[in-house]
Design an enzyme around this catalytic site. Structure first.
Site, PDB file in Angstrom:
ATOM      1  N   PRO A  75     -10.116  26.944  57.839  1.00 38.73           N
ATOM      2  CA  PRO A  75     -10.586  26.027  58.888  1.00 38.73           C
ATOM      3  C   PRO A  75     -10.704  24.596  58.372  1.00 38.73           C
ATOM      4  O   PRO A  75     -11.493  24.314  57.477  1.00 38.73           O
ATOM      5  CB  PRO A  75     -11.961  26.604  59.263  1.00 38.73           C
ATOM      6  CG  PRO A  75     -12.408  27.345  58.038  1.00 38.73           C
ATOM      7  CD  PRO A  75     -11.163  27.877  57.383  1.00 38.73           C
ATOM      8  N   GLU A  78      -8.947  11.477  53.377  1.00 37.79           N
ATOM      9  CA  GLU A  78      -8.045  12.108  54.357  1.00 37.79           C
ATOM     10  C   GLU A  78      -6.734  11.340  54.518  1.00 37.79           C
ATOM     11  O   GLU A  78      -6.109  11.392  55.576  1.00 37.79           O
ATOM     12  CB  GLU A  78      -8.717  12.279  55.737  1.00 37.79           C
ATOM     13  CG  GLU A  78      -9.886  13.216  55.758  1.00 37.79           C
ATOM     14  CD  GLU A  78     -11.201  12.518  55.461  1.00 37.79           C
ATOM     15  OE1 GLU A  78     -12.103  13.161  54.899  1.00 37.79           O
ATOM     16  OE2 GLU A  78     -11.338  11.330  55.802  1.00 37.79           O
ATOM     17  N   GLU A 108      -9.267  10.347  48.182  1.00 37.53           N
ATOM     18  CA  GLU A 108      -9.677  11.751  48.185  1.00 37.53           C
ATOM     19  C   GLU A 108      -8.396  12.583  48.248  1.00 37.53           C
ATOM     20  O   GLU A 108      -7.915  13.066  47.247  1.00 37.53           O
ATOM     21  CB  GLU A 108     -10.582  12.039  49.375  1.00 37.53           C
ATOM     22  CG  GLU A 108     -11.066  13.472  49.436  1.00 37.53           C
ATOM     23  CD  GLU A 108     -11.679  13.800  50.775  1.00 37.53           C
ATOM     24  OE1 GLU A 108     -12.647  14.570  50.786  1.00 37.53           O
ATOM     25  OE2 GLU A 108     -11.176  13.335  51.807  1.00 37.53           O
ATOM     26  N   GLU A 114     -17.306  18.148  48.659  1.00 35.24           N
ATOM     27  CA  GLU A 114     -17.953  18.493  49.926  1.00 35.24           C
ATOM     28  C   GLU A 114     -17.687  19.940  50.318  1.00 35.24           C
ATOM     29  O   GLU A 114     -18.517  20.575  50.985  1.00 35.24           O
ATOM     30  CB  GLU A 114     -17.497  17.548  51.037  1.00 35.24           C
ATOM     31  CG  GLU A 114     -16.028  17.654  51.395  1.00 35.24           C
ATOM     32  CD  GLU A 114     -15.580  16.551  52.342  1.00 35.24           C
ATOM     33  OE1 GLU A 114     -16.062  15.422  52.168  1.00 35.24           O
ATOM     34  OE2 GLU A 114     -14.767  16.821  53.230  1.00 35.24           O
TER      35      GLU A 114
END
Length: 702
Positions: free
Chosen positions: A192, A484, A502, A508
């Site tokens: 997910p 992202e 990142e 995270e």
């Protein structure tokens, strides 16, 4: 100081080449053969006499279905070599050697007269090649239907892979044989994530790390991704061939090209020693020198932030209010009922500023400071956030003055929820707002599907967007840390204000039980090959159930979190945990306070992808060294060869290591701190717990 030796010769060939042209690396260990066979161009590669790539295709199919890969003959070939040394603005090494032999092949199609150049550069540790599209009357603009570039491995390598996806790089890394990928990829793709756009073909992402049964390590990626879609790799399991799979837009177009431009470099790093893969400068060397004439304002940063508390389950939120029907530009936030859980408030941020100042940190990141976080349908909308309007409880001017009085910076946060068009509309106002209020660094975010809705995160349009943001930021002397975004390809050399990204699965995901103990032993061989990662290490409290409902547990020991500051290279390093946890373990926190973020030189001491990494680095312009070592789920004994230290001197080492009962899933906070004198002719033996690590700080004995 830059040293440069350049030699150029010209070899003209008319007609048809049968046996091909040979190019050797400077040390002679790598040999590239280029040939035209049945009017099709091919290249092949050998390392120490072993075939690495069999005959592999080159070229493109243009839209709708026009060959730009066949019917070629060689017009001429140029050979050259270079031996340079250049100085980095920041990096794992102050000086970088750039030594290669080059072959530039000029091709012309027999029927159309179209021209295509292929430039090969062979370094001692690998190959880079790119396509160059000469300006020509017969061909001015074209659309790419497909890139034909292939990597004909011919062997069933062990691969460290994530599925090819045009919108995300955040899948966990899977280790398997190439022939096993098709059996596993559908299950892996169920992960997910905020936005997914899987390739319709069996394909994997780059950088792709491979290992053969006879101990050859290969890394395939790209360098200098500019005005081109990112490349993933199609897999032909039967023939064991990888081939370029360019990210399309949602209309299926894979690149709009104008002659006079070039493609990114396709890169292959090769060695029989895994340490050489991590030490390679091939990708950064294939990028252009800095376009920022005076980079003196660009500074590596160690920071803390209002961030991890949003992931712990302790109740802190990005949002100011629980009211949902928010309209940017219309809603008066002063009339809303605060939810009482908003983390980015003036009082709380001052606490972080105080802690940063007291412990020698450069900056404080604050997420959730600006209007717009309440909209829970943000992914579908274009105008969500303001990048110049703060929430009522975040006093920009007061915090600017307070931070300045403490000699601390505040790092701006721009989450766009991937509305890139809206971000570009506000961009110059946003950077002016930053400049006016003392911000010199921004963390950008692109969570969710891209707007414009025809685009993906890794497509040509977005590749240009990320660069536009970075170039615009430079005009305002702002450093950029993009999350992202498309995975990096060494462009931090050209734009050194692009200080980190990142673009992978970071800390995270630990808050979702989402990382495994081997994760950070793989990332240096995959994601970090293209450039530094804002991984956000330094989490001391690994059991998130102490905060409330979150049952997640970290996949590391506490001392492995310390080691990540060395093994996960970045000039932007966060101490990501809550202030309260650093106060509980001040002796371990000392390493984070001490560790440098910019380096004179780096030494890869031990490395095996998926198993372990040990690296030593010398702090920039200081007589100090730091060592970090990590392992996967298996315990091991690390060997730290201290020969990188100056001979004839004594040094004081502070060693932070796993305790006797430590492991990532049992007693992760069990650690020891040892002090001992060391010399360069010694080797330290350090036991590392399952999922564990160690960190060492070294200074000369006074």
């Amino acid at each position: 100081m830059i040293k440069n030796i350049l030699c150029l010769s010209l070899f003209v060939v008319f007609g048809f080449i049968v046996h091909g042209q040979l190019l050797e690396s400077p040390n002679g260990k790598l040999k590239l053969n280029f040939k035209i066979e049945e009017e099709n161009p091919y290249y092949a590669l050998q390392y120490k006499g072993k075939t690495i790539l069999k005959d592999s295709k080159l070229g493109f199919v243009l839209k709708p279905a026009t060959s730009y890969f066949s019917g070629f003959k060689i017009e001429n070939i140029q050979y050259s070599f270079a031996n340079n040394t250049w100085t980095t603005v920041w990096g794992p090494n102050k000086q970088v050697a750039d030594h290669y032999n080059e072959m530039l092949v000029h091709l012309i199609q027999n029927k159309t007269g179209w021209k295509l150049d292929v430039r090969f550069r062979l370094f001692d540790d690998g190959l880079g090649f790119r396509y160059e599209f000469p300006i020509q009357h017969e061909l001015r603009h074209f659309t790419i239907n497909n890139e034909m570039t292939s990597f004909n491995l011919g062997k069933d390598y062990k691969a460290f892979w994530i599925p090819a996806d045009y919108d995300t790089n955040e899948f966990p890394v899977t280790t398997s044989r190439l022939t096993e990928i098709s059996k596993q990829i559908d299950e892996v793709r169920k992960e997910p994530l905020a936005a997914k756009a899987p390739s319709a073909t069996l394909a994997v992402q780059t950088p792709l790390m491979l290992k053969s049964q006879d101990g050859i390590y290969i890394n395939i990626h790209e360098a200098a991704l500019v005005n081109f879609p990112a490349m993933t790799l199609n897999l032909d399991e039967k023939n064991l061939i990888l081939s370029s799979n360019l990210t399309p837009d949602k209309n299926g177009d894979r690149g709009f090209i104008q002659t006079g431009s070039v493609s990114p470099w396709r890169t292959v790093i090769i060695s029989d020693d895994a340490r050489d893969i991590l030490a390679s400068n091939l990708i950064v060397n294939l990028n252009e020198p800095s376009k920022i004439k005076d980079p003196s304002w660009i500074k590596p940063v160690k920071y803390i932030g209002v961030w991890w508390e949003y992931f712990t389950g302790g109740g802190s939120t990005w949002t100011y209010s629980d009211q949902q029907d928010i309209r940017i530009g219309e809603t008066d936030y002063k009339t809303l009922q605060p939810n009482g859980r908003h983390g980015a408030n003036t009082k709380h941020v001052k606490e972080y500023i105080d802690f940063a100042a007291a412990n020698g940190f450069d900056a404080v990141l604050v997420e959730g400071w600006n209007e717009g976080w309440e909209d829970n349908q943000a992914y579908r909308k274009e105008h969500i956030y303001s990048f110049t309007k703060a929430y009522p409880d975040f006093d920009v001017k007061e915090l600017q003055a307070y931070a300045k009085s403490k000699n601390v910076k505040i790092i701006m946060h721009h989450e766009t929820t991937s509305s890139a068009v809206e971000y570009e509309r506000q961009l110059k106002d946003a950077f002016k707002f930053m400049k006016d209020n003392g911000y010199d660094a921004v963390k950008t975010g692109y969570v969710g599907p891209i707007i414009p809705r025809s685009e993906y995160h890794d497509g040509q349009w977005m590749v240009n967007h990320y660069r536009y943001v970075t170039e615009t930021a430079a005009q305002y002397q702002v450093m950029v840390n993009s999350h992202e975004a498309v995975r990096p390809t060494g462009l931090h050399r050209t734009y050194p204000n692009w200080i980190a990204q990142e673009s992978a699965r970071g800390t995270e995901f630990e808050s979702f039980n989402g990382n495994k103990p081997d994760h950070t032993t793989i990332l240096p061989f995959t994601r970090l090959i293209g450039g530094p990662m804002d991984y956000t290490p330094g989490i001391f409290e690994g059991d998130l159930s102490v905060y409330g409902n979150n049952k997640a547990k970290l996949s590391t020991t506490l001392t492995k979190q310390l080691a990540l500051y060395i093994t996960m290279y970045s000039p932007l390093q966060m101490a990501a945990d809550l202030i309260e946890n650093y106060k509980k373990y001040p002796d371990a926190f000392q390493f984070i306070k001490d560790v440098a973020v910019d380096w004179d030189s780096s030494y890869i001491l031990e490395a095996e992808p998926g198993d372990y990494v040990t690296i030593a680095r010398k702090a920039k312009n200081k007589n100090e060294w730091f060592v970090g070592g990590i392992t996967d789920e298996n315990p091991r004994e690390a060997t730290v060869d201290l020969s990188f230290l100056a001979k004839g001197q004594k040094f004081e080492a502070v060693i932070y290591k796993d305790g006797k009962n430590a492991s990532w899933n049992h007693h992760p906070k069990d650690y020891e701190i040892l002090h001992q004198q060391i010399k360069s002719n010694e080797k330290l033996k350090i036991k590392v717990a399952p999922g564990g690590g160690f960190a060492i700080s070294i200074k000369p004995v006074k």
